[in-house]
Design an enzyme around this catalytic site. Structure first.
Site, mmCIF file in Angstrom:
data_model
loop_
_atom_site.group_PDB
_atom_site.id
_atom_site.type_symbol
_atom_site.label_atom_id
_atom_site.label_comp_id
_atom_site.label_asym_id
_atom_site.label_seq_id
_atom_site.Cartn_x
_atom_site.Cartn_y
_atom_site.Cartn_z
ATOM 1 N N LYS A 84 3.086 41.772 45.192
ATOM 2 C CA LYS A 84 3.491 42.905 44.351
ATOM 3 C C LYS A 84 4.481 42.449 43.295
ATOM 4 C CE LYS A 84 4.645 45.444 48.024
ATOM 5 N NZ LYS A 84 3.794 45.153 49.149
ATOM 6 N N ASP A 117 1.173 37.510 50.561
ATOM 7 C CA ASP A 117 2.162 38.011 49.616
ATOM 8 C C ASP A 117 2.610 36.922 48.654
ATOM 9 O OD1 ASP A 117 2.105 40.492 50.582
ATOM 10 O OD2 ASP A 117 4.047 40.448 51.591
ATOM 11 N N MET A 157 16.924 41.270 48.219
ATOM 12 C CA MET A 157 16.474 41.802 46.915
ATOM 13 C C MET A 157 17.644 42.349 46.107
ATOM 14 S SD MET A 157 13.056 43.798 48.212
ATOM 15 C CE MET A 157 13.700 44.466 49.724
HETATM 16 N N1 SAH Z 1 10.046 40.299 54.885
HETATM 17 C C1 SAH Z 1 10.883 39.365 54.196
HETATM 18 C C2 SAH Z 1 11.712 40.024 53.115
HETATM 19 C C3 SAH Z 1 10.927 40.573 51.996
HETATM 20 S S1 SAH Z 1 11.946 41.281 50.757
HETATM 21 C C4 SAH Z 1 11.780 38.639 55.195
HETATM 22 O O1 SAH Z 1 11.846 39.028 56.356
HETATM 23 O O2 SAH Z 1 12.416 37.664 54.823
HETATM 24 C C5 SAH Z 1 12.105 39.965 49.625
HETATM 25 C C6 SAH Z 1 13.506 39.464 49.579
HETATM 26 O O3 SAH Z 1 13.765 38.597 50.667
HETATM 27 C C7 SAH Z 1 13.816 38.620 48.363
HETATM 28 O O4 SAH Z 1 14.125 39.426 47.242
HETATM 29 C C8 SAH Z 1 15.013 37.837 48.816
HETATM 30 O O5 SAH Z 1 16.171 38.606 48.785
HETATM 31 C C9 SAH Z 1 14.675 37.604 50.266
HETATM 32 N N2 SAH Z 1 14.045 36.290 50.472
HETATM 33 C C10 SAH Z 1 12.803 36.041 50.889
HETATM 34 N N3 SAH Z 1 12.582 34.720 51.000
HETATM 35 C C11 SAH Z 1 13.722 34.111 50.651
HETATM 36 C C12 SAH Z 1 14.147 32.747 50.574
HETATM 37 N N4 SAH Z 1 13.332 31.743 50.883
HETATM 38 N N5 SAH Z 1 15.421 32.498 50.189
HETATM 39 C C13 SAH Z 1 16.268 33.496 49.899
HETATM 40 N N6 SAH Z 1 15.906 34.791 49.954
HETATM 41 C C14 SAH Z 1 14.656 35.102 50.324
#
Ligand code: SAH
Length: 481
Positions: free
Chosen positions: A276, A254, A387
Site C-alpha cells: 500500500k 507487502d 510510522m
Molecule cells: N506489522 C509491522 C508494522 C507495519 S507498520 C511490524 O510488526 O513490524 C510499518 C511501520 O513499521 C513503518 O512505518 C516503521 O515505523 C516500522 N518498521 C517496519 N519495518 C521496519 C524496519 N526494518 N526498521 C524500522 N522500522 C520498521
C-alpha cells in the site's frame, strides 16, 4: 555412490560395542533408540556409559575384546582409541560377515553412521561417505530447519487412517487425496499443534473426496497462511514461516517484504505485490478480493506481511474476512519492528532499573483523542512509535505538553535489521532536528523513554567502578582527549 543408504531394522537384535568412552556412549544411545540389545566390551567405563548401562538393559563385559564375543552379533561398533584393537575388531567381524563400523575409520568399516534427523517414523540420513562429517552435519542442520517439528505426528496421523481411506476411496482418488492431506489444511493444522482442527479438516476432505471421487482433479480446499515476515532479514524468519513459504502456491506480499525473503519461497509460486502506498485505501479491498479468489480456486496462499501480522498490520481485518467466508487460515507470528529495532540499537525495551512497561503506538495516533499521553510521557515507560516519521514534530509536541522533559531520551532506528541500518539518539528537544538533518527515511521507528539512552558499555563502567577505587581518581575520558 560409495555406499548404499539403507535403514536397518535392529529391534531386539544383538549388537556389540567395543570401547567404554564418550564416543562409545553416543553409539550405544543410538543403538538403544533403534531397539537393539546392546553388549558393551571394555576394560573400564566412562561415567556417562556407566549411567547408561545402569539405566538400561545393556550388558557390560568388563574385559578386553576377543573375537569370540562376536558370536551371534548382528552388528559391531569399535569405538576405542587404540588403533590395533579397532583393527582387530574390524578384521574379526569381516571374517564372520558381520557389519562393522570403526569410529572415524571408514577404511576399517563396512558401514558408516550417517548424520540423521529423527522425526520418527520419518527419518532423514545424510552422509559424506566419510569425506567430511562436518559438512554432512551442516547439510543435516539445513534440512532440519525445513522439516516441521511435528512431521512425525503427521506421518503417524496418516498411517492410522490408511485403512479407512483405502475402504472409502478408489485407487486413483486416493493418491490425490493423500497429496491434499499432507500439503493442505489437515497438515497445516496438525503441524501447528491443532489436533482437533486436523481431525475435522481430514473428515471434511474425505467427505469431499467421496462426493467428487469420479471427477478427478478436484481442487480441494484453499487456505491462507497469514505470515509475519519479520523486519526484513531472511535469517529472522521463523522456521514455520519458512516451511509454509515453501509450500504456498501464491504469495501476496507487502511493500516492506524484501526480495531476500521472497527468494526463500517456492520457486514456482505466483508472487503478487500488494503493497500500500500512503493514503491508498482501495488496496486493502483488492487484497481481500485476491484472498477470496485464490482460496476459491483451492490455492494455498501465503499472505506475507512485514514484522508481525497483528502489530499495525491489519491482520485482524484479514482473518475477519477469512472467517466470514469459512476459509481456513493460520497465523504465524513474526518479529515485529520494535523488537528488531531494539535488538539492533541495543536498547532493552524493559530494564529492571529503567522501564517496567512498554507501549507500541502508531504515529497516526497523534490525532487519537483516547490516547493517554501523560502515561506515555513518563521516563520509566518505554514507547515505540511506528510510522511516526512524518508526525515526529507533532509527537514531540504532544509528549512535551503531557509533561515530558526536554532531555527525555529518544532514539530513531532506520531500516532495523536491513542493509543500511542507522541508529540516531538525541533527547526529545533535538530528535526532530536530528532526523531532518540526517534525512532519515522510512521504514524507521522512534523509541522514547529512559531506555533510549541506555548503553551497555556505560553500565559496565559503573558496575566496574566500585571494584577499582583507583578509577575514581583517574581523569574522565574527555580530559585525556
Ligand atoms: N506489522 C509491522 C508494522 C507495519 S507498520 C511490524 O510488526 O513490524 C510499518 C511501520 O513499521 C513503518 O512505518 C516503521 O515505523 C516500522 N518498521 C517496519 N519495518 C521496519 C524496519 N526494518 N526498521 C524500522 N522500522 C520498521
Amino acid at each position: 555412490m560409495d555406499y548404499l543408504p539403507v535403514f536397518l531394522r535392529l529391534d531386539a537384535q544383538p549388537a556389540l560395542i567395543v570401547g567404554g568412552g564418550r564416543v562409545a556412549a553416543r553409539k550405544v544411545a543410538w543403538l538403544l533408540r533403534a531397539g537393539a540389545r546392546v553388549t558393551v566390551v571394555a576394560p573400564e567405563l566412562h561415567a556417562e556409559l556407566t549411567a547408561c548401562i545402569n539405566r538400561t538393559e545393556c550388558v557390560y563385559l568388563q574385559r578386553s575384546f576377543e573375537p569370540r564375543q562376536l558370536a551371534g552379533m548382528s552388528l559391531v561398533v569399535a569405538a576405542t582409541d587404540d588403533r590395533a584393537v579397532n583393527a582387530a575388531v574390524s578384521d574379526a567381524a569381516r571374517k564372520r560377515n558381520i557389519p562393522v563400523n570403526v569410529v572415524d575409520s571408514p577404511d576399517l568399516s563396512t558401514f558408516i553412521f550417517p548424520a540423521i534427523i529423527d522425526r520418527s517414523p520419518i527419518l532423514v540420513a545424510v552422509s559424506s561417505a566419510g569425506a567430511s562429517p562436518v559438512l554432512a552435519r551442516r547439510v543435516r542442520e539445513q534440512i532440519e530447519a525445513l522439516l516441521p517439528a511435528r512431521l512425525g505426528r503427521l506421518a503417524r496421523f496418516t498411517g492410522e487412517r490408511r485403512r479407512d481411506v483405502q475402504k472409502a476411496l478408489g485407487l486413483l482418488a486416493r493418491r490425490a487425496f493423500w497429496e491434499r492431506i499432507v500439503t493442505g489444511v489437515t497438515a497445516t493444522r496438525l503441524l501447528a499443534g491443532d489436533d482437533a482442527g486436523a481431525d475435522s479438516a481430514f473428515a471434511n476432505e474425505l467427505r469431499t473426496s467421496q462426493l467428487t471421487s469420479c471427477a478427478t482433479g478436484a481442487s480441494g480446499t484453499g487456505e491462507v497462511y497469514l505470515i509475519g515476515a519479520g523486519p526484513g532479514d531472511p535469517d529472522l524468519l521463523t522456521l514455520r514461516a519458512l516451511q509454509l513459504l515453501q509450500q504456498a502456491d501464491v504469495i501476496l506480499y507487502d511493500r516492506l517484504v524484501p526480495e531476500a525473503i521472497l527468494e526463500r519461497a517456492r520457486r514456482d509460486a505466483e508472487r503478487i505485490a500488494v503493497g500500500k502506498e500512503v493514503g491508498d485505501h482501495t488496496q486493502q479491498q483488492r487484497i481481500h478480493e485476491l484472498l477470496l479468489q485464490f482460496a476459491a480456486a483451492g490455492k494455498r496462499i501465503a499472505r506475507l506481511k512485514g514484522g508481525d501480522p497483528f502489530v499495525f498490520g491489519r491482520g485482524g481485518e484479514e482473518i475477519e474476512l477469512l472467517a466470514t467466508h469459512n476459509i481456513p487460515y493460520i497465523v504465524v507470528p513474526g518479529i515485529t519492528a520494535a523488537l528488531a529495532a531494539a535488538a539492533a540499537a541495543e536498547i532493552p525495551l524493559t530494564h529492571r532499573r529503567l522501564a517496567h512497561s512498554v507501549t507500541f503506538v502508531t504515529g497516526h495516533a497523534v490525532e487519537d483523542t483516547y490516547l493517554d499521553w501523560r502515561s506515555l510521557a513518563v521516563p520509566r515507560h518505554t514507547v515505540v512509535f511506528y510510522m511516526g516519521l512524518t508526525q515526529l514534530p507533532a509527537i514531540v509536541a504532544k509528549l512535551r505538553a503531557a509533561g515530558a522533559r526536554a532531555d527525555h531520551p529518544a532514539a530513531i532506528i532506520e531500516r532495523a535489521a536491513l542493509p543500511g541500518q542507522r541508529v540516531l539518539r538525541a533527547d526529545l528537544q533535538h530528535i526532530a532536528a536530528v532526523a531532518a538533518g540526517e534525512q532519515v527515511a522510512a521504514p524507521a521507528l522512534l523509541i522514547v523513554g529512559a531506555v533510549a539512552a541506555f548503553a551497555a558499555a556505560d553500565s559496565l563502567a559503573t558496575l566496574a567502578a566500585p571494584l577499582s577505587p583507583a578509577a575514581a581518581n583517574s581523569p574522565p575520558a574527555d580530559a585525556l582527549a
